[in-house]
Write a protein that holds these residues in place. Structure first.
Motif, PDB file in Angstrom:
ATOM      1  N   GLY A 164       0.125  -1.113  -0.241  1.00  0.00           N
ATOM      2  CA  GLY A 164       0.013   0.186  -0.390  1.00  0.00           C
ATOM      3  C   GLY A 164       0.928   1.212  -0.086  1.00  0.00           C
ATOM      4  O   GLY A 164       0.392   2.183  -0.517  1.00  0.00           O
ATOM      5  N   VAL A 165       2.121   1.467   1.004  1.00  0.00           N
ATOM      6  CA  VAL A 165       3.159   1.942   0.675  1.00  0.00           C
ATOM      7  C   VAL A 165       3.642   2.108  -0.500  1.00  0.00           C
ATOM      8  O   VAL A 165       3.472   3.832  -1.522  1.00  0.00           O
ATOM      9  N   SER A 168       0.702   4.008  -3.226  1.00  0.00           N
ATOM     10  CA  SER A 168       0.418   5.319  -2.457  1.00  0.00           C
ATOM     11  C   SER A 168       1.686   6.409  -3.853  1.00  0.00           C
ATOM     12  O   SER A 168       2.216   6.836  -3.793  1.00  0.00           O
ATOM     13  N   ARG A 169       2.654   5.467  -3.689  1.00  0.00           N
ATOM     14  CA  ARG A 169       4.126   6.211  -4.389  1.00  0.00           C
ATOM     15  C   ARG A 169       3.934   6.136  -5.425  1.00  0.00           C
ATOM     16  O   ARG A 169       4.925   7.545  -6.056  1.00  0.00           O
ATOM     17  N   SER A 171       2.805   3.301  -8.647  1.00  0.00           N
ATOM     18  CA  SER A 171       1.720   2.873  -9.611  1.00  0.00           C
ATOM     19  C   SER A 171       1.396   1.260  -8.566  1.00  0.00           C
ATOM     20  O   SER A 171       1.917   0.063  -8.593  1.00  0.00           O
ATOM     21  N   THR A 172       0.338   0.648  -9.267  1.00  0.00           N
ATOM     22  CA  THR A 172      -0.649  -0.403  -9.421  1.00  0.00           C
ATOM     23  C   THR A 172       0.312  -1.169  -9.795  1.00  0.00           C
ATOM     24  O   THR A 172       1.495  -2.319 -10.026  1.00  0.00           O
TER      25      THR A 172
END
Length: 178
Positions: A164-165, A168-169, A171-172
């Motif tokens: 998740g971190v 958030s920085r 992309s998936t």
């Protein structure tokens, strides 16, 4: 008294401990890898530009694929008489099709890639459970699955937070190769 000397019991205890350690590590890393991408599939599809309706269609189709593929891979494992080989095949194919998601940009190609990816990945958990249960039973502890699977839960929780971190920085799409 028919007591078995401790020397004869020790190899069985060592084997059981080895089986538990191997499967605890396998579950830990398996679920660690699962948590890198699995919980973020809808975010990935959104980043690809799909509408909520298209995302719902793809995830709905994948639910149907899960229902069909698990028994199919179980039958394959029974036919070739090897849960382990079937699991390895599913893992390799799932990895290949996960990478194909990077190159799919149209809804049709994304849907096909996800269906194939899901057909392999959805069966990995049940195949691993079967292999672990059989191995634990053969090692003398048919009830030891709880502690082994606990390590999978730990791996999933650690990886979910870290992923998740990372997402958030970046992309998936950046986590698919991982």
């Amino acid at each position: 008294m028919n007591q078995v000397p401790s020397v004869e019991r020790e190899p069985a205890a060592v084997e059981l401990r080895r089986v538990k350690i191997v499967f605890a590590a396998l579950y830990f890393f398996f679920m660690l890898a699962r948590a890198v991408f699995g919980p973020f599939i809808t975010l990935y599809l959104e980043e690809k530009g799909l509408s909520p309706e298209q995302i719902g269609l793809i995830t709905g189709i994948n639910s149907f694929i899960i229902i069909i593929s698990q028994p199919v891979w179980g039958i394959v494992a029974d036919r070739i008489r090897s849960t382990k080989k079937t699991l390895i095949l599913c893992m390799i194919c799932q990895a290949v099709f996960a990478l194909s998601l990077l190159f799919a940009n149209e809804i049709f190609l994304i849907a096909i890639a996800f269906m194939i990816y899901t057909s392999f990945s959805s069966s990995e958990g049940p195949l691993m459970d079967t292999w672990a249960l059989t191995s634990l039973k053969n090692a003398g502890d048919p009830n030891g699955m709880g502690r082994v699977k606990m390590w999978g839960c730990i791996g999933f929780s650690v990886s979910s937070v870290v992923s998740g971190v990372f997402i958030s920085r970046y992309s998936t799409g950046a986590i698919i190769p991982i």
